[in-house]
Enzyme design. Structure first.
Site, PDB file in Angstrom:
ATOM      1  N   LEU A   6       1.016  -1.271  -0.060  1.00 28.34           N
ATOM      2  CA  LEU A   6      -0.049  -0.097  -0.429  1.00 28.34           C
ATOM      3  C   LEU A   6       1.539   1.291   0.310  1.00 28.34           C
ATOM      4  CD1 LEU A   6      -2.732  -0.663   2.656  1.00 28.34           C
ATOM      5  CD2 LEU A   6      -2.663  -0.897  -0.009  1.00 28.34           C
ATOM      6  N   CYS A   7       2.412   1.394  -0.120  1.00 31.60           N
ATOM      7  CA  CYS A   7       2.900   2.041   0.140  1.00 31.60           C
ATOM      8  C   CYS A   7       2.715   3.316  -1.485  1.00 31.60           C
ATOM      9  CB  CYS A   7       4.427   2.121  -0.094  1.00 31.60           C
ATOM     10  SG  CYS A   7       5.153   1.737   1.720  1.00 31.60           S
ATOM     11  N   HIS A   8       2.796   4.377  -1.880  1.00 28.15           N
ATOM     12  CA  HIS A   8       2.583   5.340  -2.992  1.00 28.15           C
ATOM     13  C   HIS A   8       4.225   5.371  -3.861  1.00 28.15           C
ATOM     14  CE1 HIS A   8      -0.288   6.579  -0.928  1.00 28.15           C
ATOM     15  NE2 HIS A   8      -1.035   6.950  -1.834  1.00 28.15           N
TER      16      HIS A   8
ATOM     17  N   MET B 213       8.557   5.019   5.233  1.00 32.03           N
ATOM     18  CA  MET B 213       8.834   3.083   4.924  1.00 32.03           C
ATOM     19  C   MET B 213      10.247   3.035   3.980  1.00 32.03           C
ATOM     20  SD  MET B 213       6.191   1.791   6.887  1.00 32.03           S
ATOM     21  CE  MET B 213       7.591   0.567   5.628  1.00 32.03           C
ATOM     22  N   GLU B 214      10.499   4.431   2.561  1.00 32.60           N
ATOM     23  CA  GLU B 214      11.568   4.497   2.287  1.00 32.60           C
ATOM     24  C   GLU B 214      13.279   3.512   2.911  1.00 32.60           C
ATOM     25  OE1 GLU B 214       8.686   4.790  -0.475  1.00 32.60           O
ATOM     26  OE2 GLU B 214       9.170   5.896   1.650  1.00 32.60           O
TER      27      GLU B 214
ATOM     28  N   ASP C 191      24.284 -11.454   3.873  1.00 37.60           N
ATOM     29  CA  ASP C 191      24.664 -11.695   2.617  1.00 37.60           C
ATOM     30  C   ASP C 191      25.919 -12.244   2.077  1.00 37.60           C
ATOM     31  OD1 ASP C 191      23.582 -13.630   0.376  1.00 37.60           O
ATOM     32  OD2 ASP C 191      24.435 -11.687  -1.757  1.00 37.60           O
TER      33      ASP C 191
END
Length: 163
Positions: free
Chosen positions: A75-77, A113-114, A128
């Site tokens: 739901l992120c733009h 969120m970014e 990793d």
């Protein structure tokens, strides 16, 4: 604490409509850490991994991840980012690397969120690249430190919660 904005009155998921919101400068800063064996941290700092400079690869991975959040989190733009910066602070006393990301844009919605995704993917990239040497690394304490811009105003995490 406000209402959950990603659900309508019937409980159905929705992307928040930001059509009427003005585009303003938005900044978000997030942090996280990856703890490892002292030998692993030493090798990272000496740039002794065959795959390359671990922290520089992690920086690029974090930047790339910040630019792809709308494809990762449902739901992120889609946001045109204007700046993504990652910093790595080795902490030899605690055998860890503290990762900080700052993300900026001018948009009708924020970039928390970014920033959080940039930190998370940078930590995963370190894992990793070093897992052949140390499978006991721990990624943690991913958190928002600060955000500004928009209707909700300026948020700064309490000093005792920043560490």
């Amino acid at each position: 604490m406000g209402n959950l904005t990603h659900f309508d009155e019937n409980g159905a998921s929705r992307m928040v409509d930001v059509t009427e919101k003005p585009a303003t400068e938005r900044v978000a800063v997030a942090a996280g850490e990856i703890t490892m064996r002292p030998q692993t941290l030493d090798r990272i700092l000496r740039k002794g991994f065959e795959k390359g400079d671990v922290l520089e690869v992690a920086r690029l991975a974090g930047i790339m991840a910040a630019k792809k959040v709308d494809g990762l989190i449902p739901l992120c733009h889609q946001i045109n980012l204007t700046s993504v910066k990652l910093a790595f602070q080795p902490d030899e006393a605690h055998s860890r690397v503290v990762i900080t990301a700052q993300v900026k844009c001018t948009a009708p919605t924020g970039v928390e969120m970014e920033a959080l995704t940039a930190v998370s993917v940078a930590a995963l990239t370190i894992y990793d690249m070093c897992k052949a040497m140390d499978r006991e690394m721990v990624i943690g304490a991913v958190r928002l430190l600060e955000k500004s811009g928009g209707r909700s105003g300026h948020f700064v995490r309490d000093a005792q919660d920043r560490e």
